[in-house]
Design an enzyme around this catalytic site. Structure first.
Site, PDB file in Angstrom:
ATOM      1  N   SER A  43      30.924  34.303  50.042  1.00 24.44           N
ATOM      2  CA  SER A  43      31.413  32.931  49.998  1.00 24.44           C
ATOM      3  C   SER A  43      31.943  32.579  51.385  1.00 24.44           C
ATOM      4  O   SER A  43      32.790  33.292  51.925  1.00 24.44           O
ATOM      5  CB  SER A  43      32.520  32.851  48.949  1.00 24.44           C
ATOM      6  OG  SER A  43      33.076  31.559  48.900  1.00 24.44           O
TER       7      SER A  43
ATOM      8  N   LYS B 167      26.973  31.521  49.940  1.00 25.75           N
ATOM      9  CA  LYS B 167      27.579  30.369  49.240  1.00 25.75           C
ATOM     10  C   LYS B 167      28.445  29.630  50.235  1.00 25.75           C
ATOM     11  O   LYS B 167      29.301  30.236  50.887  1.00 25.75           O
ATOM     12  CB  LYS B 167      28.386  30.888  48.054  1.00 25.75           C
ATOM     13  CG  LYS B 167      29.481  29.965  47.540  1.00 25.75           C
ATOM     14  CD  LYS B 167      30.017  30.444  46.206  1.00 25.75           C
ATOM     15  CE  LYS B 167      31.509  30.222  46.067  1.00 25.75           C
ATOM     16  NZ  LYS B 167      32.022  30.734  44.771  1.00 25.75           N
TER      17      LYS B 167
ATOM     18  N   LYS C 109      31.248  26.682  50.952  1.00 27.65           N
ATOM     19  CA  LYS C 109      32.249  25.798  50.374  1.00 27.65           C
ATOM     20  C   LYS C 109      31.981  24.405  50.922  1.00 27.65           C
ATOM     21  O   LYS C 109      31.744  24.253  52.146  1.00 27.65           O
ATOM     22  CB  LYS C 109      33.649  26.272  50.799  1.00 27.65           C
ATOM     23  CG  LYS C 109      34.049  27.608  50.176  1.00 27.65           C
ATOM     24  CD  LYS C 109      34.225  27.454  48.675  1.00 27.65           C
ATOM     25  CE  LYS C 109      34.836  28.706  48.063  1.00 27.65           C
ATOM     26  NZ  LYS C 109      35.079  28.536  46.619  1.00 27.65           N
TER      27      LYS C 109
ATOM     28  N   ASP D 179      29.702  25.423  46.645  1.00 27.10           N
ATOM     29  CA  ASP D 179      30.856  25.381  45.726  1.00 27.10           C
ATOM     30  C   ASP D 179      31.824  24.302  46.202  1.00 27.10           C
ATOM     31  O   ASP D 179      32.339  24.372  47.321  1.00 27.10           O
ATOM     32  CB  ASP D 179      31.555  26.748  45.716  1.00 27.10           C
ATOM     33  CG  ASP D 179      32.685  26.837  44.687  1.00 27.10           C
ATOM     34  OD1 ASP D 179      32.955  25.839  43.980  1.00 27.10           O
ATOM     35  OD2 ASP D 179      33.299  27.928  44.597  1.00 27.10           O
TER      36      ASP D 179
ATOM     37  N   GLU E  86      28.228  24.467  42.385  1.00 27.25           N
ATOM     38  CA  GLU E  86      29.326  24.982  41.565  1.00 27.25           C
ATOM     39  C   GLU E  86      30.484  23.977  41.513  1.00 27.25           C
ATOM     40  O   GLU E  86      30.939  23.498  42.558  1.00 27.25           O
ATOM     41  CB  GLU E  86      29.793  26.310  42.214  1.00 27.25           C
ATOM     42  CG  GLU E  86      30.831  27.079  41.460  1.00 27.25           C
ATOM     43  CD  GLU E  86      31.187  28.394  42.189  1.00 27.25           C
ATOM     44  OE1 GLU E  86      30.450  28.807  43.129  1.00 27.25           O
ATOM     45  OE2 GLU E  86      32.201  29.003  41.812  1.00 27.25           O
TER      46      GLU E  86
ATOM     47  N   ASP F 115      32.673  26.801  37.136  1.00 25.02           N
ATOM     48  CA  ASP F 115      33.593  27.897  37.452  1.00 25.02           C
ATOM     49  C   ASP F 115      34.933  27.551  36.782  1.00 25.02           C
ATOM     50  O   ASP F 115      35.194  27.963  35.641  1.00 25.02           O
ATOM     51  CB  ASP F 115      33.714  28.043  38.985  1.00 25.02           C
ATOM     52  CG  ASP F 115      34.800  29.009  39.446  1.00 25.02           C
ATOM     53  OD1 ASP F 115      35.469  29.630  38.597  1.00 25.02           O
ATOM     54  OD2 ASP F 115      35.003  29.158  40.669  1.00 25.02           O
TER      55      ASP F 115
ATOM     56  N   LYS G 265      34.527  34.874  35.922  1.00 24.36           N
ATOM     57  CA  LYS G 265      35.645  35.539  36.595  1.00 24.36           C
ATOM     58  C   LYS G 265      36.566  36.039  35.498  1.00 24.36           C
ATOM     59  O   LYS G 265      37.085  35.229  34.708  1.00 24.36           O
ATOM     60  CB  LYS G 265      36.424  34.552  37.458  1.00 24.36           C
ATOM     61  CG  LYS G 265      35.717  34.077  38.715  1.00 24.36           C
ATOM     62  CD  LYS G 265      36.564  33.035  39.430  1.00 24.36           C
ATOM     63  CE  LYS G 265      35.898  32.587  40.733  1.00 24.36           C
ATOM     64  NZ  LYS G 265      36.523  31.349  41.249  1.00 24.36           N
TER      65      LYS G 265
ATOM     66  N   GLY H 220      34.460  35.646  42.493  1.00 27.07           N
ATOM     67  CA  GLY H 220      35.417  36.476  43.226  1.00 27.07           C
ATOM     68  C   GLY H 220      36.677  35.693  43.515  1.00 27.07           C
ATOM     69  O   GLY H 220      36.637  34.460  43.610  1.00 27.07           O
TER      70      GLY H 220
HETATM   71  C1  NPQ Z   1      35.750  30.201  43.893  1.00 28.48           C
HETATM   72  N1  NPQ Z   1      36.383  32.165  45.299  1.00 28.48           N
HETATM   73  O1  NPQ Z   1      34.688  30.663  43.572  1.00 28.48           O
HETATM   74  C2  NPQ Z   1      36.830  31.035  44.565  1.00 28.48           C
HETATM   75  C3  NPQ Z   1      37.922  30.276  45.055  1.00 28.48           C
HETATM   76  C4  NPQ Z   1      39.011  30.889  45.861  1.00 28.48           C
HETATM   77  C5  NPQ Z   1      35.296  33.720  46.742  1.00 28.48           C
HETATM   78  O2  NPQ Z   1      34.913  31.429  46.813  1.00 28.48           O
HETATM   79  C6  NPQ Z   1      43.053  33.186  47.742  1.00 28.48           C
HETATM   80  C7  NPQ Z   1      42.889  33.654  46.446  1.00 28.48           C
HETATM   81  C8  NPQ Z   1      42.138  32.296  48.262  1.00 28.48           C
HETATM   82  C9  NPQ Z   1      41.853  33.207  45.661  1.00 28.48           C
HETATM   83  C10 NPQ Z   1      40.174  30.915  47.962  1.00 28.48           C
HETATM   84  C11 NPQ Z   1      35.508  32.315  46.300  1.00 28.48           C
HETATM   85  C12 NPQ Z   1      41.088  31.834  47.464  1.00 28.48           C
HETATM   86  C13 NPQ Z   1      40.947  32.284  46.161  1.00 28.48           C
HETATM   87  C14 NPQ Z   1      39.147  30.478  47.164  1.00 28.48           C
HETATM   88  C15 NPQ Z   1      39.894  31.810  45.361  1.00 28.48           C
HETATM   89  O3  NPQ Z   1      35.966  29.054  43.598  1.00 28.48           O
HETATM   90 MG    MG Z   2      34.118  28.560  42.565  1.00 31.36          MG
END
Ligand code: NPQ
Ligand code: MG
Length: 382
Positions: free
Chosen positions: A147, A173, A175, A201, A226, A251, A275, A303
């Site tokens: 990500s 992926k 953001k 995402d 996403e 998600d 998750k 994650g």
């Molecule tokens: C998601 N994760 O899928 C999340 C969002 C996310 C890997 O993109 C600190 C703790 C910072 C948890 C940033 C990924 C974070 C976090 C993004 C979770 O939406």
């Molecule tokens: Mg997400």
């Protein structure tokens, strides 16, 4: 259907104490999403001390309630004041009993998931069984994606993505948010070529008024988009799914098996991000996987910037048969210079499912002590 392994493997344990550790781990680079920029991971770890040995679980909540309503200090309080006392009151528990013991508390799924994972780790370590075996893993290693946060500019984004491609990640992926979407997607697609797996995402940053704009993503051959809209708005995702060719994947909205089935039945989501923390634990995550497999809906493992404790469990989960897309199961070095367990290192774009008992990961307790941001809380039977 996957069935959780329950024969002799699942002897109950008696929880004697619950220890709550709060640590800070610097990130190797800031991680920016549509909800903010993170520079360190503030992690709550749960250790259960049982009559049959210890187990560790990791709470995936963030320091602030900006991805979900849960946050570290809230999880800490609800475990200390409600979940740990309930667990200590139960005479013997298996991980499969924990959700029932906690059902009097509404919500707080990330807190519940962390404790359930710790009980499962203790129980399986005592039985000599790995998470992968218990979950019904069908492969020894899993395909990994990464990500990529919002960058200050396109050059820095492309440099970061190139690094991940060189490391062997099998899916990228990005953001996205309003003002950071078509241009970065176009640039990355151009960099990685038409056949590379790419998805986006939005972490709820758009509204239904953006549907026409989001349709312009169709030309980039994305695997999925996403969570473009707020978590409660299933109807908005139905509208987008009708308007766009790119598959919509939920998600934040998916908080339980029932919600997942409802969103699938309504055609709001054709792929599901699973998750364990968001849905209350690995056992509920497996039920969502099973429901999706029954409905031919592909799933992938999300994650939350997990340490090696949560990462080990995620890799085991991602080895179930319905996980047909690469997950956000990145190597430890994607986030941390040093992990709290042995490092997870990509080999040919994959991570090995740990084979040892429980999560198979060994917690480096000297680092837990060194990185603590407050003394451990010990909760014992009243
Ligand atoms: C998601 N994760 O899928 C999340 C969002 C996310 C890997 O993109 C600190 C703790 C910072 C948890 C940033 C990924 C974070 C976090 C993004 C979770 O939406
Ligand atoms: Mg997400």
């Amino acid at each position: 259907m996957t069935t959780v392994h329950t024969s002799g493997s699942a002897l109950p344990v008696v929880v004697e104490a619950v220890e709550l550790h709060r640590i800070a781990m610097p990130l190797v680079r800031p991680f920016e999403t549509s909800f903010g920029r993170q520079t360190a991971r503030d992690v709550l770890l749960v250790r259960v001390i049982t009559d049959s040995g210890d187990g560790w679980g990791e709470c995936v909540a963030m320091a602030d309630p900006v991805y979900s309503s849960e946050y570290v200090a809230g999880c800490d309080a609800v475990i200390r004041d409600y979940l740990a006392p309930a667990l200590l009151d139960a005479s013997t528990v298996r991980a499969a009993d924990v959700a029932g013991v906690f059902s009097f508390v509404i919500g707080h799924r990330m807190a519940k998931a962390a404790v359930e994972a710790a009980v499962l780790d203790a129980q399986l370590r005592a039985a000599g069984i790995s998470f992968g075996e218990y979950f019904g893993a069908v492969r020894p290693e899993v395909d990994c994606g990464v990500s990529v946060g919002i960058s200050p500019d396109l050059d820095q984004l492309l440099a970061e993505v190139s690094g991940y491609v060189d490391e062997g990640y099998r899916r990228i992926k990005l953001k996205i948010k309003p003002g950071w979407d078509l241009a970065p997607v176009a640039a990355v697609r151009d960099l990685i070529g038409p056949d590379a797996l790419l998805q986006v995402d939005a972490n709820t940053a758009y509204t239904v008024a953006d549907i026409d704009h989001l349709r312009r993503l169709d030309e980039f051959g994305l695997l999925l988009i996403e969570q473009p809209f707020v978590e409660e708005d299933i109807a908005a995702h139905v509208l987008l799914a009708r308007a766009i060719d790119t598959p919509v994947c939920l998600d934040e909205s998916i908080t339980s098996t029932d919600v997942a089935i409802d969103a699938i039945d309504r055609d709001a989501t054709s792929i599901v991000n699973i998750k364990a923390g968001r849905v209350g634990g690995y056992l509920e995550a497996i039920r969502i996987h099973d429901a999706c497999l029954d409905r031919d809906v592909p799933v992938w493992c999300g994650g939350m910037l997990e340490t090696g404790i949560g990462r080990a469990a995620n890799v085991a989960l991602a080895a179930l048969p319905g996980f047909t897309l690469p997950g956000d199961t990145s190597g430890s070095n994607r986030y941390f210079a040093e992990d709290i367990t042995e490092s997870f290192v990509l080999v040919d774009g994959r991570l090995a499912v740990p084979a040892g008992p429980g999560t198979g990961a060994t917690v480096r307790t000297e680092l837990v002590d060194q990185w603590k941001t407050r003394p451990a809380h010990l909760i014992t039977r009243a």
